[in-house]
Each structure stands twice: as structure tokens, then as C-alpha cells.
Design an enzyme around this catalytic site. Sequence first.
Site, short mmCIF file in Angstrom:
data_model
loop_
_atom_site.label_atom_id
_atom_site.label_comp_id
_atom_site.label_asym_id
_atom_site.label_seq_id
_atom_site.Cartn_x
_atom_site.Cartn_y
_atom_site.Cartn_z
N CYS A 59 0.81 -1.23 0.00
CA CYS A 59 0.00 0.00 0.00
C CYS A 59 0.84 1.28 0.00
O CYS A 59 0.49 2.27 -0.64
CB CYS A 59 -0.92 0.03 1.22
SG CYS A 59 -1.69 -1.55 1.63
N CYS A 62 1.97 3.68 -3.16
CA CYS A 62 1.04 4.64 -3.76
C CYS A 62 0.42 5.61 -2.74
O CYS A 62 0.13 6.75 -3.07
CB CYS A 62 -0.09 3.90 -4.49
SG CYS A 62 0.48 3.08 -6.00
N HIS A 63 0.19 5.12 -1.52
CA HIS A 63 -0.56 5.95 -0.56
C HIS A 63 0.34 6.68 0.45
O HIS A 63 -0.14 7.58 1.14
CB HIS A 63 -1.58 5.10 0.19
CG HIS A 63 -2.64 4.49 -0.70
ND1 HIS A 63 -3.69 5.23 -1.20
CD2 HIS A 63 -2.78 3.24 -1.20
CE1 HIS A 63 -4.46 4.43 -1.96
NE2 HIS A 63 -3.93 3.21 -1.98
N MET A 100 -6.56 0.95 -8.65
CA MET A 100 -5.99 0.20 -7.53
C MET A 100 -6.14 -1.30 -7.79
O MET A 100 -7.22 -1.76 -8.16
CB MET A 100 -6.69 0.58 -6.23
CG MET A 100 -6.24 -0.30 -5.07
SD MET A 100 -6.78 0.26 -3.46
CE MET A 100 -6.80 -1.33 -2.59
N HIS A 343 7.05 10.91 -10.60
CA HIS A 343 7.24 9.47 -10.50
C HIS A 343 8.53 9.04 -11.22
O HIS A 343 9.58 9.09 -10.63
CB HIS A 343 6.00 8.76 -11.05
CG HIS A 343 5.94 7.33 -10.65
ND1 HIS A 343 5.54 6.93 -9.39
CD2 HIS A 343 6.23 6.21 -11.32
CE1 HIS A 343 5.61 5.61 -9.31
NE2 HIS A 343 6.03 5.15 -10.47
N HIS A 385 3.71 6.88 -17.56
CA HIS A 385 4.73 6.09 -16.85
C HIS A 385 5.80 5.72 -17.87
O HIS A 385 5.77 4.65 -18.46
CB HIS A 385 4.08 4.84 -16.23
CG HIS A 385 4.98 4.10 -15.30
ND1 HIS A 385 5.95 3.22 -15.72
CD2 HIS A 385 5.08 4.10 -13.93
CE1 HIS A 385 6.58 2.71 -14.67
NE2 HIS A 385 6.07 3.23 -13.57
#
Lengths: 548, 548
Positions: A59, A62-63, A100, A343, A385
Site C-alpha cells: 500500500c 502509492c498511498h 488500484m 514518478h 509512466h
Amino acid sequence: MSERTRTSRQRLFARGLALALSAGVALASLGLAAGAFAAAPTLSDEQFKDAQFIYFDRCSGCHGTLRKGATGPAINDEEMLKQKLSKLEETIFEGTDAGMPGWGRTGDLTQDQAKLMSKFLQLPAPIPPEMGLKEMKASWKVKVPVAERPKKQQHDYDIDNMFGVILRDAGKGAFIDGDSKELVSIVDTGYAVHIFRASATGRYFYTIGRDGKVTMTDLYAKKPAVVAEARVCLDARSVDVSKYKGPKGDFIDKYALVGCYWPPQMVVLDGQTLEPLKVISTRSSTYDTNEYHPEPRVATIVASHHDPEWVVAIKETGMVWLVDYSDLDNLSMTQIATERFLHDGGWDATKRYLLIAANMRDQIAVVDTKEKKFVTKFETGVKPHPGRGANWDDPKYGPVSATTHLGEGLIVVYGSDPAGHPEHAWKVLREEETGGPGLFLKTHPNSNHVWTDATLAKDEGDNQQICVFKKDDFDAGANCWQATDRGKIVHFEYNKAGDEVWTAVWDKDGEIIVYDDKTLEVKKRIKGDWLVSPTGKWNVYNTVHDVY
Amino acid sequence: MSERTRTSRQRLFARGLALALSAGVALASLGLAAGAFAAAPTLSDEQFKDAQFIYFDRCSGCHGTLRKGATGPAINDEEMLKQKLSKLEETIFEGTDAGMPGWGRTGDLTQDQAKLMSKFLQLPAPIPPEMGLKEMKASWKVKVPVAERPKKQQHDYDIDNMFGVILRDAGKGAFIDGDSKELVSIVDTGYAVHIFRASATGRYFYTIGRDGKVTMTDLYAKKPAVVAEARVCLDARSVDVSKYKGPKGDFIDKYALVGCYWPPQMVVLDGQTLEPLKVISTRSSTYDTNEYHPEPRVATIVASHHDPEWVVAIKETGMVWLVDYSDLDNLSMTQIATERFLHDGGWDATKRYLLIAANMRDQIAVVDTKEKKFVTKFETGVKPHPGRGANWDDPKYGPVSATTHLGEGLIVVYGSDPAGHPEHAWKVLREEETGGPGLFLKTHPNSNHVWTDATLAKDEGDNQQICVFKKDDFDAGANCWQATDRGKIVHFEYNKAGDEVWTAVWDKDGEIIVYDDKTLEVKKRIKGDWLVSPTGKWNVYNTVHDVY
């Protein structure tokens, strides 16, 4: 137990806030709402620890460790308490349309684990400890001292055409001879390695694990082995080396830089021994609202070839830092405002411009590393990406670069030659469908092809596709085929000559497929019980010289 | 109330630590000891709030908002719980031999307040909130828009020879005509203002309050008044302006920079309107152990004359940051490792070298702002405190600089001309006794004198002394006299011509004493019921040009 003991963080925050307010400043809503935990579930220490590891593993990327959101939304306890546990559990198990993964559907979490995580998310995020030089040095090991290493290579392989391959779930890395396709050696790495990087001479390969463990392997050795390692973060994604040699000094094989997710910092290491030398905190303010962020993570590091500098993307604040390594005690840097949630990215063909994805803003940002300033940013598609990207000469538009997308099966091509083709520079010129939402694309100056994966496609089969575009006939669209009947296809790398493409079947029982780049025929399928979940792979020459 | 609610910070830390340890890293002792609060006292919210304000007002400057220590030792709750409340109360009331003021003896705290503070210190330090641009802008007021300000000065005073004077306990500043000694105007400022700074043209005077409120006064106005203000910190000590004009741009009167204690950051403001523009966090690692510090405070800011740069001393980490303001969106800086617990400092005579006190290390550190690197550091005496310092030509040693000391009545003189007198550069050349531990010294190129105060001398009478040294006969020691029979003597400033020295009687019923610098005779005693606790004072010309 005193009253203060029971007041906990809320009270401390409220009291801090009261001082601020009494001093007459209107402050935004801060801290934790009173009573927010009234309905919070209870976990045993063991359950909490299990959940904490699952959170780290699945998790936090991303979070965020503190759950403030980045590539995924904020999922702090206050937000999560607004949802029913059963709904949370379902989301964790089934995933969302917003991208997700359904961790139950992928087989990574059981129903019980999804339930556990739903409760964990309704509790405050634990704050992991800091790491300074002292803690890092405690983990630092030089397994083969510099003096005991060979003066020249002890085998007949062409080091420039050797490949390093991540064996992700095995916590290992494989080194393969690019000419014979022979397995040369397997080494232990950190947990779930994210990337490899080659030293400037190509002699050393560095790996960085999700657990912040960095290793270096000496390719001169008869059987290349880890010669040094250190753990310098609790969570990490990036490593690169010093590549500059010129009037400002010779930094070839001198330093490595590890980018941490937690603690939010980067760490300069000795390139020969991995001795941790210097910690540079990334805690800072967002580029736009100028509010303090407690967890700005190092997303990507790219080493400059024209300056003794690392180009470091700081995800949450939307800044690109140019960190000059020529004098660590008098360290200069330039902090460039770009866009939030940076990113991955890489160079244009001239290695002057960094093209970096702000993927939650659907944008690519452009930084001029010679002038050391922001150039522009532009929209491409849903969550670009690029990996390190792909650069080639388009017959119509001149030098271009491209990205794939996490959120849709789309390759977008944009001009990247402001000197020669200013009318096309940083403008979207072409858009073509790929096999599905993907992670990587790759090309080589000697090739007419651009390869794309569709690793994130939801349906099995789709994510086993490869789509290849022709530079001289891009409008024709892709030539696509299903390359495997198990696992997923992920990531491409050319050999040094640029006439072969290596891709991975990402599966427990994995495989490397080597294609002839001209004919698109399979030249070789590298198999073996050691090929556990191969993902990224790096050719030494192409990695040293940033050929992509 | 759930189990988690009661676990509080200790548990969160312990759990974070467990993850780290389980991952195999030996980490230093972190977080809060279990049961540390078992004996902690209880305070009502109102008592806590009162104590919090007293802490802010009297304690945080030396011990830090988070009580991790700086000029004073660490006084976190774990440490304080090891002491008896009665002992703590006594220390707070009586002070220590190590230099801590006895707040009861000085009349600042009652016995009840000392008792309250002893309990407060045994409770965890509350963490004040953050401040971003949004919160700062909420407090920002332009009282006289730029367009409505006069094009030229509206009075006949010589602005270059005007003085700004802090009226500390009144929360005001006074502007006095240096020629006539006439009070021109009194303006509202922030709480307990620390310093004034003049804009590069001398037109504007900026003040910074302990409460983080910055104001700017327009000296062109018939009656100089505050034309803009903003609150950009919750605790602050420093402000300076952009002084560069040259090939890299014209930044005259363009920016101001405020240095915060809390939140640990600096804030760039528009020099004409005080609009907050950019926040630069100082949270970072210590220069030596490279461990993260949650509260690195901005101690001193000095504006460069030869580059578009602020020289910013970061206290807790021991770093000097050169912050280039020529391009705020692509902000470059150099972070120079010096020594811990930086405090105050200023230029050598050439304005190339920053001489900055690391006063808890009894050292002066030297930074070369042209080469942008650390030069050296050397010991002087107990807690050097140069203010901005003093520079002159010594008949024997050539160009020298000097500091007084908080911890002893000592002036120390060191060489500061590495080009002309390399054999003396950064070496202690002279040491002479002053009237007692003091805060400031001052000289002027047109003067043969160096003035020192003894503000921190413990015995009344001693702290009312002035001691003056002769540059051409330094060995003879000081000529000292008691200048007042009430309050304390603090801080000196020359007039523009360099033939007058202004000092303050720091008292509720305060006074400015103006001396003839040649004869040391009193020329004028400026009095008035408006002269409430005068402390620092700044002549416009000398402040603009860093004459000291």
C-alpha cells in the site's frame, strides 16, 4: 497514569493550535478531529505488526507511509473511519476502477488479510523511526575490501553486454552473459528490488531493495558477487551513481546515491565500499501551496553526464532537485518547481532535458539541467509512466520522446528537440493504442522499433501482450502478439548492439524471452528454476550510457 | 474509547521501531520510554496554555520549541522527570551558574509561575502547527498600497542618519532623527521585536517580532508608518533584505527574508508589500552525525552584497545555507557544514567572509561566501556573541574582527585578512577583559574606539557598565564606566558619520544615551515616556551598508 498520558496526540495538537489561534493567526484545519477514534477497531500487537508489513509491502508505495496520498488517494484514519469496514475490505480485495489493484483477486492477500487491513486503515498511521549515519553504518558491510578485488576482469565475458536481472520475490539478482545467454551468477539483494544501476565504468552493479538495502556486485570477479552492502532506508526505490568526469573533477565510480521513501531523505554512499557518507533530508514544502509535507519521497534519480550532479525527483512536493556532488561538505543544489507527485523519467536523446512524469496530474514535466530550470509541462494521457523513456528520430517531427501510461493503453509521442525543431518541442505529436495499460516502453538508436508492455491490463492474456511500433511508419499502429501463456510481460532492454530485445515473463516460474529486434522472432527463451519472478533487466553498456 | 486511543505516541513509536528492528537494523534508542509519564503531573488546559506562553516567551529561545536543546541543554519531559519538581522550580527561579537567567530573580516570573513551569517541563512538549502560504496570507495586510506611497521623501530629515529603535516590551518601534535626536514616529510591531533591517535603498525599515510578525515602515512618509505587515512564523528572530544589483539582476528593495524558529523554515516576502512568496523548510540533518533534526531554527540572516544571496545560519544542524534569490522557482543554494548551534554573526570588512558564532561550542566559524565554502573554525571564549561583529585595522596585525561573550567578560580579537595577512588570519590575536558577560560590541571605520556592553553581568551596576577599547592602544585595556543607575546597558550603534555612539538603557523607563565617540562625553540623553524598554537600534546608512 496521568491525565496527560491519556490526552495523546490530539490534545497536543489542539494545544499547539490554541497557542497559534490565540496569537491571532487564522490557521487551516490541522491535527486530528476530537473523537475521531471513537469507532476505531482494536488490533493486537501481532495483528498490528502483520498489517504494518502488508501496508509497507502493498500500500505505502502509492498511498505513502503516513497515508497522505500520492499516486493513490489519502487514506488516513479520519477518512477511513467514514467508510464501513466491509466496504474497505471489499475495495482492498477487489480493487477499484481508478486503478488500484484488487489484492485479493491478484492472489496477494487472503480475505482475512483484507479484513485485517480494513481495520488497520481505521487506526492512525504509525510513524516509523528516523535513520541517521549511525544506524546506517551499523548495517554496513564490506564483504570484499577494495584492495582484495581483482585489478582486471577474471572471465572472458564482455562486461558491456552483460545483463543484470531482478529476481523480485526471491530477493536476488541474476547476472547473465548477453552474448551466450549463460547465467553467470546469482547474488542476494534487498527485499523486492526495484532497480539496478551500473557504475560509470560498468564494473559495478548496484541494486536497491524496497527495504532500503543497497548492494554492489563486482562484475570483474570470476563469479560476480556482492562486495558491499548497507541498509540506508526503511523503504526505498532508487539508486544511481556519479557519472561525471571533466574540469570539475573525476567522479567515475566514486559515489552512489540512494533515494529513500522513508525516512524521506537521500543518502550519498562511497561508490567503492557503500560507506554511508551524507544524508540529505527531503522534508520540505510543496511547490505550489508552499505547505510543509512530512514525507516527500525520492521517486527517481538520474545521473547527469555533463555536470557532477544528480537529478532527483521529489514526489510529493513536485520538485526536481539538482544535487551537486562535487563538494559534499559545501553541497550546492538547485530546487526546481515542476508538478506534484513526480514518478519516473529519464533523459532526452541529448541528455540535457529531464522528462519526468507527474503521473497523478497526467503530465510530463521538462527540466533543463544545463540552464538548471523548469521548461514546461504538458498533458499526455491517464497516468503517464515512461520508465526512463524512449528517444528516437521521427521522420516527420525530428527528435521525439515517448511515454506509456498506467491508466490506459496509450503511447504518446512528443517533440524533444527545442534547438532543431522548436515548433514541435514539448508538444504531443502522436498518440497510438498499445495492448493495454502498461509500465514500460523501450527503443535503441540502432533499431527501427519501439516496444511496449501492457503489464497492468486487467484481463489475463492482455497483460501477456507485446506491442511494437515502427519508427518509420508509426501511423500504422502496433504489431501486437501474446508472448506467454502465464504470468505477465514486463519491461524491455536492448543488448549493447541494439539488435536484440530482452523481456521478462513475470511469474513465479519466470522466463526471459530474447527477441531478434529486426524480425521480431524469438531468439532464445532463458529458463531455469532460478528465474523466480524476473522483472527489470539492465544491459551494462546501455545503463552506463543511458541508451533508451 | 478504544485501546488505540489510549496507546498514544509511545505505542506508535514502539510499533514503528518494532518494524525497523524486525527488518534487521540496529537502531539507536528512539521515541519515548515506556512508562515515562507515570509520575507526570497534571495541569488544567488553562494552566497548560499559560505555561506554554511562558515557555515560548522565556525558554524556547535557548532550549527549542521541542526542548531538544541548543544554547541551553535538552529539557525534554524524560529528562525533567528525573528531577524533583522542587529542584526544577528552584532552577527556574534562581538560574544556574552555566548562564541560565534566574527568572524569579529578574522579576520576570513569580514563585507560582516557576512552580507551574516545573510541572510543564515534566509533560511532553506540545508540537505547534505548521504554517504554509495560505495561513501566512490570511494575516497579510498592505496598509498603504505601493501606488499610494510618496515618490520622494515628505520631510527634511536625512534618512541615511535616521535610527530605528526597538521598544521591546511595548511591541513598538521608534524612528528618531539622528541629527536633531527628535522622535519622528512610533509604529506598532510584533511581540518583543528582535531586530530591524533597512531595505537596500534605506527607504524601508523591516522589523521581526518574536511572534513571527514582520512589519515594514516607509521612511519617505511625513510621519513614517507601517505600510505592510504579515505573520509568517509562530516564533522568529531574523529578517533581512535583498541587497544585490549587478549582472545577475536588480534586486534592490525587491525581497525580504524572514527566518523562523517555528515552524523551522524561512519565508521569502515581496519587499514592497510583504506578500509571502515562498517557504523554504530548514528541516534537515545535522552536519556531523547526519541525523535528522525536527527543529533546525534560522538563527541569523545576512544579505550578500556581491551575489543575489542570503547567508542563513541554521542553528541546530550547524549549517550555513547560501540561498540564491535570483530565481525563486529554480532556487539554488549551497549548504555549508560549519559547527553546531550557530547563533549570530556578520561580515568581515570586505563582506566576503561570514564570521558566525557557534556559541555552545565556544567557536567562531568562517564561511567564504565568494568560493561558497567553509574556511575554518576556532575557539574564542565562553559562548561568543558577536552580534554582527566589529571590524577594524589593528596597527600590529592588520584587518581584524572581534566578539564579546555571553559566558565571560571577554573581548577576543582575531585576524580576518587572509589575503593581506595570511599569518594572522582566523587566529586569536588579542584577549582583553570587558565589564562582564555581554551581548554586543561595535565600532566604525571613522572611529578609534570599540564599545562593549556587559548586559549579562549578574550584579546590578556591572550590567550598567560600558567599556571602550582604543584600536591604536588595545593592550592598555578598556576605559569603563557606569552609564546608568537603573536598567541595563545594551547594544551600540554609530551615526552615519561615525562620530557618535548611541546606546540604550534597557528599562521600563528607558533612555537612549548618545556619546561623542572622540571624547566619550554624553552629548544627549533621549528620554520620554514612550521610551519603554529600548534595546537594539539601527542607523539606516550603517545597516544598509553593513558598517560595523
